[in-house]
Design a protein around this motif. Structure first.
Motif, PDB file in Angstrom:
ATOM      1  N   VAL A  87       0.771  -1.275  -0.003  1.00 31.30           N
ATOM      2  CA  VAL A  87       0.210  -0.014  -0.065  1.00 31.30           C
ATOM      3  C   VAL A  87       0.858   1.242  -0.116  1.00 31.30           C
ATOM      4  N   LEU A  88       2.069   1.162   0.578  1.00 30.43           N
ATOM      5  CA  LEU A  88       2.816   2.452   0.531  1.00 30.43           C
ATOM      6  C   LEU A  88       3.451   2.739  -0.802  1.00 30.43           C
ATOM      7  N   ARG A  89       3.850   1.745  -1.549  1.00 27.74           N
ATOM      8  CA  ARG A  89       4.070   1.973  -3.169  1.00 27.74           C
ATOM      9  C   ARG A  89       3.032   2.660  -3.817  1.00 27.74           C
ATOM     10  N   LEU A  90       1.963   2.309  -3.249  1.00 26.59           N
ATOM     11  CA  LEU A  90       0.680   2.873  -4.160  1.00 26.59           C
ATOM     12  C   LEU A  90       0.801   4.317  -3.454  1.00 26.59           C
ATOM     13  N   GLY A  91       0.832   4.823  -2.166  1.00 27.64           N
ATOM     14  CA  GLY A  91       0.448   5.844  -1.712  1.00 27.64           C
ATOM     15  C   GLY A  91       1.468   6.871  -2.161  1.00 27.64           C
ATOM     16  N   ARG A  92       2.682   6.367  -2.604  1.00 28.10           N
ATOM     17  CA  ARG A  92       3.763   7.464  -2.794  1.00 28.10           C
ATOM     18  C   ARG A  92       3.380   7.993  -4.421  1.00 28.10           C
ATOM     19  N   GLN A  93       2.685   7.315  -4.852  1.00 31.63           N
ATOM     20  CA  GLN A  93       1.972   7.733  -6.425  1.00 31.63           C
ATOM     21  C   GLN A  93       1.080   8.963  -6.045  1.00 31.63           C
ATOM     22  N   VAL A  94       0.462   9.047  -5.186  1.00 35.99           N
ATOM     23  CA  VAL A  94      -0.556   9.947  -4.652  1.00 35.99           C
ATOM     24  C   VAL A  94      -0.039  11.416  -4.576  1.00 35.99           C
ATOM     25  N   HIS A  95       1.017  11.480  -3.984  1.00 40.65           N
ATOM     26  CA  HIS A  95       1.913  12.824  -3.695  1.00 40.65           C
ATOM     27  C   HIS A  95       1.880  13.734  -4.934  1.00 40.65           C
ATOM     28  N   PRO A  96       2.290  13.378  -6.126  1.00 38.13           N
ATOM     29  CA  PRO A  96       2.393  14.109  -7.425  1.00 38.13           C
ATOM     30  C   PRO A  96       0.821  14.523  -7.555  1.00 38.13           C
ATOM     31  N   LEU A  97      -0.074  13.697  -7.667  1.00 40.77           N
ATOM     32  CA  LEU A  97      -1.569  14.059  -7.827  1.00 40.77           C
ATOM     33  C   LEU A  97      -2.009  15.131  -7.000  1.00 40.77           C
ATOM     34  N   VAL A  98      -1.797  15.121  -5.610  1.00 38.87           N
ATOM     35  CA  VAL A  98      -2.171  15.965  -4.657  1.00 38.87           C
ATOM     36  C   VAL A  98      -1.518  17.206  -5.039  1.00 38.87           C
ATOM     37  N   ARG A  99      -0.012  17.236  -5.314  1.00 40.11           N
ATOM     38  CA  ARG A  99       0.561  18.320  -5.428  1.00 40.11           C
ATOM     39  C   ARG A  99       0.227  19.182  -6.794  1.00 40.11           C
ATOM     40  N   GLU A 100      -0.316  18.568  -7.759  1.00 41.96           N
ATOM     41  CA  GLU A 100      -0.580  19.174  -9.023  1.00 41.96           C
ATOM     42  C   GLU A 100      -2.041  19.898  -8.613  1.00 41.96           C
ATOM     43  N   ALA A 101      -2.806  18.880  -8.077  1.00 43.18           N
ATOM     44  CA  ALA A 101      -4.229  19.634  -7.628  1.00 43.18           C
ATOM     45  C   ALA A 101      -4.033  21.124  -6.880  1.00 43.18           C
ATOM     46  N   ALA A 102      -3.166  20.839  -5.952  1.00 40.81           N
ATOM     47  CA  ALA A 102      -3.054  22.074  -5.088  1.00 40.81           C
ATOM     48  C   ALA A 102      -2.359  23.478  -5.661  1.00 40.81           C
ATOM     49  N   LEU A 103      -1.424  23.067  -6.666  1.00 43.46           N
ATOM     50  CA  LEU A 103      -0.648  24.119  -6.931  1.00 43.46           C
ATOM     51  C   LEU A 103      -1.287  25.687  -7.268  1.00 43.46           C
ATOM     52  N   PRO A 104      -2.474  25.733  -8.179  1.00 43.27           N
ATOM     53  CA  PRO A 104      -3.065  26.785  -8.128  1.00 43.27           C
ATOM     54  C   PRO A 104      -3.457  27.467  -6.998  1.00 43.27           C
ATOM     55  N   ALA A 105      -3.796  26.987  -5.822  1.00 41.17           N
ATOM     56  CA  ALA A 105      -4.099  27.528  -4.775  1.00 41.17           C
ATOM     57  C   ALA A 105      -2.790  28.110  -3.808  1.00 41.17           C
ATOM     58  N   LEU A 106      -1.614  27.255  -4.203  1.00 33.27           N
ATOM     59  CA  LEU A 106      -0.307  27.727  -3.622  1.00 33.27           C
ATOM     60  C   LEU A 106       0.320  28.997  -4.024  1.00 33.27           C
ATOM     61  N   ARG A 107      -0.024  29.139  -5.603  1.00 33.43           N
ATOM     62  CA  ARG A 107       0.565  30.125  -6.279  1.00 33.43           C
ATOM     63  C   ARG A 107       0.069  31.252  -5.857  1.00 33.43           C
ATOM     64  N   SER A 108      -1.428  31.120  -5.805  1.00 32.67           N
ATOM     65  CA  SER A 108      -2.285  32.410  -5.379  1.00 32.67           C
ATOM     66  C   SER A 108      -1.935  32.953  -4.205  1.00 32.67           C
ATOM     67  N   LEU A 109      -1.616  31.943  -3.197  1.00 37.78           N
ATOM     68  CA  LEU A 109      -1.465  32.425  -1.584  1.00 37.78           C
ATOM     69  C   LEU A 109      -0.077  32.949  -1.631  1.00 37.78           C
ATOM     70  N   ALA A 110       1.054  32.341  -2.203  1.00 35.67           N
ATOM     71  CA  ALA A 110       2.287  32.892  -2.230  1.00 35.67           C
ATOM     72  C   ALA A 110       2.552  34.355  -2.798  1.00 35.67           C
ATOM     73  N   GLU A 111       1.637  34.747  -3.727  1.00 33.86           N
ATOM     74  CA  GLU A 111       1.819  36.120  -4.633  1.00 33.86           C
ATOM     75  C   GLU A 111       0.932  36.771  -3.589  1.00 33.86           C
ATOM     76  N   ASP A 112      -0.172  36.464  -3.147  1.00 35.30           N
ATOM     77  CA  ASP A 112      -1.029  37.503  -2.232  1.00 35.30           C
ATOM     78  C   ASP A 112      -0.292  37.871  -0.978  1.00 35.30           C
TER      79      ASP A 112
END
Length: 214
Positions: free
Chosen positions: A69-94
């Motif tokens: 399950v850990l091997r599967l879980g490691r592949q989740v991080h890139p998906l979560v990161r990609e989804a959250a990037l717009p919110a992070l960019r907006s936050l950093a700029e603001d």
């Protein structure tokens, strides 16, 4: 029209969910009762999941989630990161500060995405892959706060100073309501303290990230 589904796959996934919800494992009999199927079916499901290292059985015969399950879980991080990037960019700029998404990894907090502001003369360096205890730093403390009942979370964000780096202050808010994801969104800046309005902006960013992940 309802799409056709695999009953066997459904049962296998239910086994994994049941095992993930317990710390002490489950016996074949317990799984049989919870699934509403006979023991023979459970034995076959466990044998198949064991072949893929998704389930392991201890000497007492109790089934637990396997290391696969850990091997599967490691592949989740890139998906979560990609989804959250717009919110992070907006936050950093603001805010004009380094923004980050942090997830639980065992007993630690793990930074899986970092965005630096484009317009500031200087900002705190914060790298992807940085780890720290959950009870130190705004990101980890916000994750712990997210485990509390709604009425015990206070303003919805956590402010810290100097806990991970001398002279640096942080603000973070938990990412809530996303199944399978336990984390926080935050900022880190060189300041003696973080303004209250930055904490409120972090809460909005955490909500934006949660919406993107649902």
């Amino acid at each position: 029209m309802t799409a056709e589904t695999s009953q066997t796959l459904d049962r296998g996934l239910r086994v994994l969910k049941l095992l993930a919800d317990t710390d002490h494992g489950l016996t074949v009999t317990e799984l049989s009762t919870k699934l509403g199927v006979n023991r023979t079916v459970v034995y076959r499901l466990l044998a198949t999941l064991e072949q893929h290292a998704l389930v392991r059985r201890d000497l007492g015969g109790r089934a637990r989630v396997g290391l696969g399950v850990l091997r599967l879980g490691r592949q989740v991080h890139p998906l979560v990161r990609e989804a959250a990037l717009p919110a992070l960019r907006s936050l950093a700029e603001d805010v004009g500060a380094t923004a980050h998404l942090t997830l639980v990894d065992g007993s630690e907090a793990l930074a899986v995405a970092v965005v630096e502001p484009s317009w500031t003369d200087y900002h705190v360096a914060y790298r992807t892959g940085f780890r720290h205890p959950l009870d130190r730093g705004a990101a980890g403390r916000a994750i712990l706060a997210g485990r509390l009942p709604d009425d015990e979370r206070g303003p919805g964000f956590v402010l810290t100073h100097g806990e991970l780096e001398a002279g640096a202050s942080g603000a973070a808010a938990p990412v809530l309501g996303v199944s399978g994801v336990e984390g926080s969104v935050g900022v880190v800046m060189l300041a003696d303290s973080v303004p209250h309005q930055v904490g409120e902006r972090v809460v909005r960013a955490a909500q934006e990230a949660a919406d993107a992940l649902r």
